[in-house]
Scaffold this motif. Structure first.
Motif, PDB file in Angstrom:
ATOM      1  N   ASN A 148     -17.015   1.381  -2.714  1.00 22.31           N
ATOM      2  CA  ASN A 148     -16.125   2.554  -2.813  1.00 22.31           C
ATOM      3  C   ASN A 148     -14.783   2.185  -3.444  1.00 22.31           C
ATOM      4  O   ASN A 148     -14.292   2.870  -4.346  1.00 22.31           O
ATOM      5  CB  ASN A 148     -15.882   3.169  -1.427  1.00 22.31           C
ATOM      6  N   ALA A 152     -13.099   3.095  -7.131  1.00 26.23           N
ATOM      7  CA  ALA A 152     -11.759   3.689  -7.188  1.00 26.23           C
ATOM      8  C   ALA A 152     -10.862   2.928  -8.145  1.00 26.23           C
ATOM      9  O   ALA A 152     -10.103   3.526  -8.928  1.00 26.23           O
ATOM     10  CB  ALA A 152     -11.145   3.704  -5.784  1.00 26.23           C
ATOM     11  N   ASP A 373     -14.053  -0.460   3.620  1.00 25.28           N
ATOM     12  CA  ASP A 373     -14.543   0.304   2.462  1.00 25.28           C
ATOM     13  C   ASP A 373     -14.948   1.725   2.836  1.00 25.28           C
ATOM     14  O   ASP A 373     -14.963   2.622   1.982  1.00 25.28           O
ATOM     15  CB  ASP A 373     -15.726  -0.430   1.814  1.00 25.28           C
ATOM     16  N   GLN A 374     -15.276   1.929   4.118  1.00 25.49           N
ATOM     17  CA  GLN A 374     -15.659   3.279   4.552  1.00 25.49           C
ATOM     18  C   GLN A 374     -14.488   4.259   4.412  1.00 25.49           C
ATOM     19  O   GLN A 374     -14.698   5.469   4.324  1.00 25.49           O
ATOM     20  CB  GLN A 374     -16.138   3.273   6.014  1.00 25.49           C
ATOM     21  N   TYR A 376     -12.548   4.525   1.898  1.00 29.32           N
ATOM     22  CA  TYR A 376     -12.277   4.834   0.492  1.00 29.32           C
ATOM     23  C   TYR A 376     -13.167   5.937  -0.083  1.00 29.32           C
ATOM     24  O   TYR A 376     -13.423   5.957  -1.280  1.00 29.32           O
ATOM     25  CB  TYR A 376     -12.365   3.565  -0.366  1.00 29.32           C
ATOM     26  N   THR A 377     -13.665   6.832   0.750  1.00 25.90           N
ATOM     27  CA  THR A 377     -14.334   8.026   0.213  1.00 25.90           C
ATOM     28  C   THR A 377     -13.363   9.203   0.314  1.00 25.90           C
ATOM     29  O   THR A 377     -12.397   9.165   1.082  1.00 25.90           O
ATOM     30  CB  THR A 377     -15.613   8.366   1.009  1.00 25.90           C
ATOM     31  N   ASN A 378     -13.628  10.245  -0.456  1.00 24.47           N
ATOM     32  CA  ASN A 378     -12.728  11.402  -0.464  1.00 24.47           C
ATOM     33  C   ASN A 378     -12.601  12.043   0.917  1.00 24.47           C
ATOM     34  O   ASN A 378     -11.503  12.305   1.402  1.00 24.47           O
ATOM     35  CB  ASN A 378     -13.231  12.439  -1.475  1.00 24.47           C
ATOM     36  N   TYR A 428      -8.507   6.716  -0.613  1.00 26.47           N
ATOM     37  CA  TYR A 428      -8.574   7.027  -2.041  1.00 26.47           C
ATOM     38  C   TYR A 428      -9.144   8.426  -2.219  1.00 26.47           C
ATOM     39  O   TYR A 428     -10.280   8.696  -1.850  1.00 26.47           O
ATOM     40  CB  TYR A 428      -9.446   6.040  -2.820  1.00 26.47           C
ATOM     41  N   SER A 430      -9.876  10.966  -5.236  1.00 25.80           N
ATOM     42  CA  SER A 430      -9.929  10.998  -6.696  1.00 25.80           C
ATOM     43  C   SER A 430      -9.230  12.257  -7.207  1.00 25.80           C
ATOM     44  O   SER A 430      -9.221  13.289  -6.540  1.00 25.80           O
ATOM     45  CB  SER A 430     -11.377  10.957  -7.179  1.00 25.80           C
TER      46      SER A 430
END
Length: 534
Positions: A148, A152, A373-374, A376-378, A428, A430
């Motif tokens: 993820n 990004a 890392d979990q 870093y999703t929208n 993160y 986008s």
């Protein structure tokens, strides 16, 4: 940084502050003698998919919160679900910013740290650069364990630039906050006064001067006294029409692609003359050099009548109390060259580093990296900035997201801090996903985005948030204390007493004697390193 991050909720700690000794005792469990259920060699670890580990693993995660905010954010439903879905249990160590500086010194001296450090309030650049042996380089983890974040960084390359340390490695993880404006503080004026005096919104510094003069002389608040303060503060905002847009308050700007130390520039000199003119004619608050934030706040919210005419603010409703309705944000004021400049960042006021570090004390770096890392999703990011879906955020049938109204008697900002990690921690969102976030245009983050439209096209590229080496950090404090101190002293003198043309050459000569060349070299070397990151 955003206005709201300085606000403090009235909420009391739900958990008492851990004593330093206890912190180190707990932190030690995540170190070399840890006895978690899984070890880094175990087959329990999964390289992809969930859960991250088949047997539960506990990570110690330390974070620092403003003042007395406490740990209510740990009840965020997304965080609770994350524990369940990953099998990674979190033992939170929540510290108060009030006494963190002392605790931090003790912790770094002891060298015993928890598995994960979260939030850029916890350790800053110099803390990390001067203690690199405590923190793991994360480049390989990003490549192998963090799809993820890797994606990004490909979409927004600045994430990698701000996270790369002088040795070329990444030790701390970045964030891109959602729905942030491009502009920082914007010009705010008393529109009621303008209307009463039959004046239009000023567009240029000459028009602004005439308006400020009218505010002083024509009793726009109608109380029969000449108590109006046309302009109340000294800061970089006031000289931004001269092309000086210093976002990070380090006296550096980017001009034609080059890093410039602006206090020796012609633009700064002209800006000083403008400030001196305002001061000499009583259009700048006579107490501008002596008042503190509390005194200034009392003037903004003067109980009997509004007395402040013009200022720069994040949003007008942030400071004026019951007089807020009289004030409006206006487009940036055009300078002598006819151009408008706004302090901010063309890619958004959204990027920060040092939001997550994995320590060398941790036995489970791969687990910690996959856990991080979990975030870093929208959807994870918006839930860690405002609050969980179903609690604070409503996910609509058309795949848009709206923020619910806060409980009665609670400000939206206080509620978000209560319910989420808010400014701190990895995130993160986008740019394309931001179109799906529907904010109330009349308050909070949504209002700022509306007002941002007035100035976002005029935002100039700031001197970036560069990184310094430990050697540079040794020299910087002395140089900046002496040089910045002298600049501030002389700025006050030039504004209050004039003599700018006569005193200018001596001013520059003195700065050079104080080591300006060395300071500029440190800043520009760091800028070159930043720009060379691919």
């Amino acid at each position: 940084m955003s206005q709201h991050s300085k606000k403090k909720t009235a909420k009391k700690w739900t958990v008492g502050l851990l004593a330093a000794a206890m912190v180190f005792g707990i932190a030690g469990c995540g170190g070399k003698d840890g006895n978690n259920a899984a070890t880094s060699e175990t087959s329990s670890y999964n390289k992809e998919g969930l859960p991250i580990v088949n047997e539960p693993v506990t990570l110690k995660v330390l974070t620092v919160r403003w003042g007395s905010m406490g740990d209510t954010f740990t009840q965020n439903q997304w965080l609770k679900d994350l524990e369940k879905n990953t099998n990674v249990k979190i033992e939170w160590q929540v510290m108060s910013s009030n006494d963190w500086a002392e605790q931090k010194s003790i912790m770094l001296a002891s060298g015993t740290l928890p598995d994960v450090i979260l939030g850029n309030q916890t350790f800053g650049d110099s803390d990390i650069v001067n203690n690199l042996s405590f923190f793991r380089p994360l480049d390989d983890y990003i490549e192998k364990n963090m799809p993820n974040l890797k994606a990004a960084m490909e979409e927004t390359p600045e994430l990698k630039k701000i996270s790369t340390f002088p040795d070329g490695k990444i030790y701390s993880l970045p964030t891109r906050l959602p729905s942030r404006p491009k502009s920082s503080r914007q010009p705010v004026i008393n529109k009621t006064w303008l209307d009463k005096l039959g004046l239009k919104v000023p567009e240029t510094i000459d028009e602004l001067y005439n308006v400020l003069k009218a505010f002083k002389e024509q009793d726009p608040n109608g109380n029969g006294k000449q108590d109006e303060i046309p302009f109340i503060e000294i800061g970089n905002d006031l000289i931004s029409p001269f092309g000086i847009a210093d976002l990070n308050n380090n006296n550096m700007i980017i001009k034609d692609g080059k890093a410039i130390y602006f206090p020796v520039s012609e633009e700064f000199k002209e800006g000083l003359k403008w400030e001196n003119k305002l001061y000499a004619e009583g259009l700048l608050d006579k107490e501008v050099f002596t008042q503190d934030d509390m005194m200034r706040s009392a003037k903004f919210q003067n109980p009997d009548a509004p007395i402040v005419g013009f200022t720069y603010q994040w949003t007008p409703d942030a400071v004026f109390g019951k007089w807020s309705d009289q004030y409006v944000t206006i487009p940036p004021i055009a300078g002598p060259d006819g151009k408008r400049y706004t302090i901010g960042n063309p890619i958004g006021m959204s990027l920060h580093r040092n939001e997550l570090l994995i320590t060398t004390s941790s036995k489970y770096p791969e687990v910690a990296a996959r856990w991080a890392d979990q975030f870093y999703t929208n959807e994870a990011s918006i839930q860690n900035f405002w609050g969980a879906i179903g609690t604070v955020i409503k996910k609509n049938d058309d795949s848009t997201y709206t923020l619910m109204d806060p409980p009665a008697g609670t400000s939206a900002d206080a509620w978000y801090w209560d319910q989420s990690l808010r400014d701190f921690g990895p995130k993160y969102v986008s740019p394309s996903f931001e179109q799906k976030i529907v904010l109330n245009p009349e308050s909070g983050d949504g209002l700022k985005l509306q007002l941002d439209k007035l100035g976002s096209e005029f935002v100039t590229e700031p001197f970036p948030n560069v990184m310094y080496t430990s050697e540079e950090f040794e020299e910087l404090p002395t140089l900046t204390t002496d040089i910045d101190g002298y600049v501030n002293t002389m700025r006050a003198q030039f504004i209050s007493k004039g003599g700018i043309d006569e005193g200018w050459d001596d001013f520059v000569k003195q700065l050079n004697k104080m080591g300006l060349e060395k300071l500029v070299k440190i800043r520009t070397d760091a800028y070159s390193r930043y720009m060379s990151v691919k």
